[in-house]
Design an enzyme around this catalytic site. Sequence first.
Site, PDB file in Angstrom:
ATOM      1  N   GLY A  74       0.829  -1.204   0.000  1.00  0.00           N
ATOM      2  CA  GLY A  74       0.000   0.000   0.000  1.00  0.00           C
ATOM      3  C   GLY A  74       0.858   1.246   0.000  1.00  0.00           C
ATOM      4  O   GLY A  74       2.023   1.216   0.416  1.00  0.00           O
ATOM      5  N   GLN A 130       2.904  10.037   1.253  1.00  0.00           N
ATOM      6  CA  GLN A 130       4.211   9.376   1.166  1.00  0.00           C
ATOM      7  C   GLN A 130       4.972   9.770  -0.092  1.00  0.00           C
ATOM      8  O   GLN A 130       6.174   9.508  -0.195  1.00  0.00           O
ATOM      9  CB  GLN A 130       4.044   7.850   1.209  1.00  0.00           C
ATOM     10  CG  GLN A 130       3.654   7.340   2.587  1.00  0.00           C
ATOM     11  CD  GLN A 130       3.502   5.840   2.562  1.00  0.00           C
ATOM     12  OE1 GLN A 130       2.474   5.334   2.135  1.00  0.00           O
ATOM     13  NE2 GLN A 130       4.532   5.119   2.994  1.00  0.00           N
ATOM     14  N   HIS A 136      -2.050   7.212   7.376  1.00  0.00           N
ATOM     15  CA  HIS A 136      -1.125   8.164   6.732  1.00  0.00           C
ATOM     16  C   HIS A 136      -1.828   9.479   6.393  1.00  0.00           C
ATOM     17  O   HIS A 136      -1.202  10.536   6.385  1.00  0.00           O
ATOM     18  CB  HIS A 136      -0.566   7.571   5.434  1.00  0.00           C
ATOM     19  CG  HIS A 136       0.640   6.699   5.624  1.00  0.00           C
ATOM     20  ND1 HIS A 136       1.813   7.165   6.160  1.00  0.00           N
ATOM     21  CD2 HIS A 136       0.865   5.383   5.325  1.00  0.00           C
ATOM     22  CE1 HIS A 136       2.708   6.180   6.185  1.00  0.00           C
ATOM     23  NE2 HIS A 136       2.160   5.075   5.688  1.00  0.00           N
ATOM     24  N   HIS A 139      -3.527   0.877   7.996  1.00  0.00           N
ATOM     25  CA  HIS A 139      -2.196   1.471   7.880  1.00  0.00           C
ATOM     26  C   HIS A 139      -2.214   2.674   6.930  1.00  0.00           C
ATOM     27  O   HIS A 139      -1.733   3.760   7.270  1.00  0.00           O
ATOM     28  CB  HIS A 139      -1.218   0.393   7.381  1.00  0.00           C
ATOM     29  CG  HIS A 139       0.182   0.861   7.195  1.00  0.00           C
ATOM     30  ND1 HIS A 139       1.248   0.311   7.877  1.00  0.00           N
ATOM     31  CD2 HIS A 139       0.710   1.834   6.396  1.00  0.00           C
ATOM     32  CE1 HIS A 139       2.359   0.931   7.518  1.00  0.00           C
ATOM     33  NE2 HIS A 139       2.064   1.851   6.617  1.00  0.00           N
ATOM     34  N   GLU A 140      -2.802   2.490   5.746  1.00  0.00           N
ATOM     35  CA  GLU A 140      -2.803   3.565   4.745  1.00  0.00           C
ATOM     36  C   GLU A 140      -3.720   4.708   5.163  1.00  0.00           C
ATOM     37  O   GLU A 140      -3.397   5.878   4.965  1.00  0.00           O
ATOM     38  CB  GLU A 140      -3.200   3.025   3.364  1.00  0.00           C
ATOM     39  CG  GLU A 140      -2.289   1.947   2.807  1.00  0.00           C
ATOM     40  CD  GLU A 140      -0.811   2.282   2.873  1.00  0.00           C
ATOM     41  OE1 GLU A 140      -0.437   3.465   2.781  1.00  0.00           O
ATOM     42  OE2 GLU A 140      -0.012   1.335   3.061  1.00  0.00           O
ATOM     43  N   CYS A 189       6.652  -0.376   6.306  1.00  0.00           N
ATOM     44  CA  CYS A 189       6.092   0.779   5.597  1.00  0.00           C
ATOM     45  C   CYS A 189       7.141   1.236   4.593  1.00  0.00           C
ATOM     46  O   CYS A 189       8.329   1.224   4.909  1.00  0.00           O
ATOM     47  CB  CYS A 189       5.810   1.881   6.619  1.00  0.00           C
ATOM     48  SG  CYS A 189       5.234   3.430   5.917  1.00  0.00           S
ATOM     49  N   LEU A 190       6.712   1.636   3.402  1.00  0.00           N
ATOM     50  CA  LEU A 190       7.692   2.066   2.394  1.00  0.00           C
ATOM     51  C   LEU A 190       8.465   3.306   2.853  1.00  0.00           C
ATOM     52  O   LEU A 190       9.558   3.570   2.361  1.00  0.00           O
ATOM     53  CB  LEU A 190       7.017   2.311   1.044  1.00  0.00           C
ATOM     54  CG  LEU A 190       6.496   1.048   0.332  1.00  0.00           C
ATOM     55  CD1 LEU A 190       5.792   1.417  -0.966  1.00  0.00           C
ATOM     56  CD2 LEU A 190       7.607   0.040   0.061  1.00  0.00           C
TER      57      LEU A 190
END
Length: 203
Positions: free
Chosen positions: A46, A51, A141, A137-138, A93-94
Site C-alpha cells: 500500500g 508518502q 497516513h 495502515h494507509e 512501511c515504504l
Amino acid sequence: MSIRKVVKYGESSLRQPSKEVHKVSQKIKNLVEDLLDTLYAQNGVGLAAPQIGENYRVFVIDVSTGNEPLNPMVFINPKIIKKSGAVISHEGCLSFPEAFTDVKRYANVMIKALDSHGRSFVLEAKDGSLLARAIQHEFDHLDGVLFIDHVINRFEADKVLQEHNLPPVEVDKILDEPELTAEIEEIKAKQVEKETKESKENA
Ligand code: ZN
C-alpha cells in the site's frame, strides 16, 4: 505516469494531515497512477499520497501475490465506518525501508471511499487479513499517523529502527488504544501459553 520518490520517516510532511479531494480531476487521476507506479516499483502492499509528498486523502493498495493478476484498489476520501476485534500485525512501511515491528490493529474494518472514477463504494475486510490491516495502515497516513504509533513494544521497535538508521519512536505520538490493548494482551498470553505447552511437548 511516473515513479515518485517516497518520503522517509523523519521528514515532517509524513506527520501532516491531508486534505479532502473535492473533485476526482485529471490531476487526482494522475496522482493515483503515480501512486500505483511507485507502489509496484517498490513491491509494496500500500501507498498513501502523503508518502510521495502530496497531501491529499488518497491511497492505493494491492494485496495480490506471486502469480496472481495485479489487483489495484484505489481509495479517495476514505471513511472507516465500522471496526471490531483486535489482531497483532507485523508491519513495515515504504517510508521505513526494511524495518518491521508488531503493532495493534482491528481485525475487521468496513470502509467507504470513492474509486478512481469518483464512484462511491463500501468494502469490508475481515479476520485480520492483509487487506484489513493495510486499509488501517494507509488510512492513518492521511492523518499523519504512522504504524509505529500503534506499537506493542516500543523498545523492540526502537532497536529495529536504529538497525535501519531511522529515528526512534516518537513516544508522544504513541496512541492510547484501551479497546485494542486488552484484547492484544489476551492474544499474547495465549501465544505464551501455546509456546510453553509446545516446548514441554518437545522436551
Ligand atoms: Zn506506510
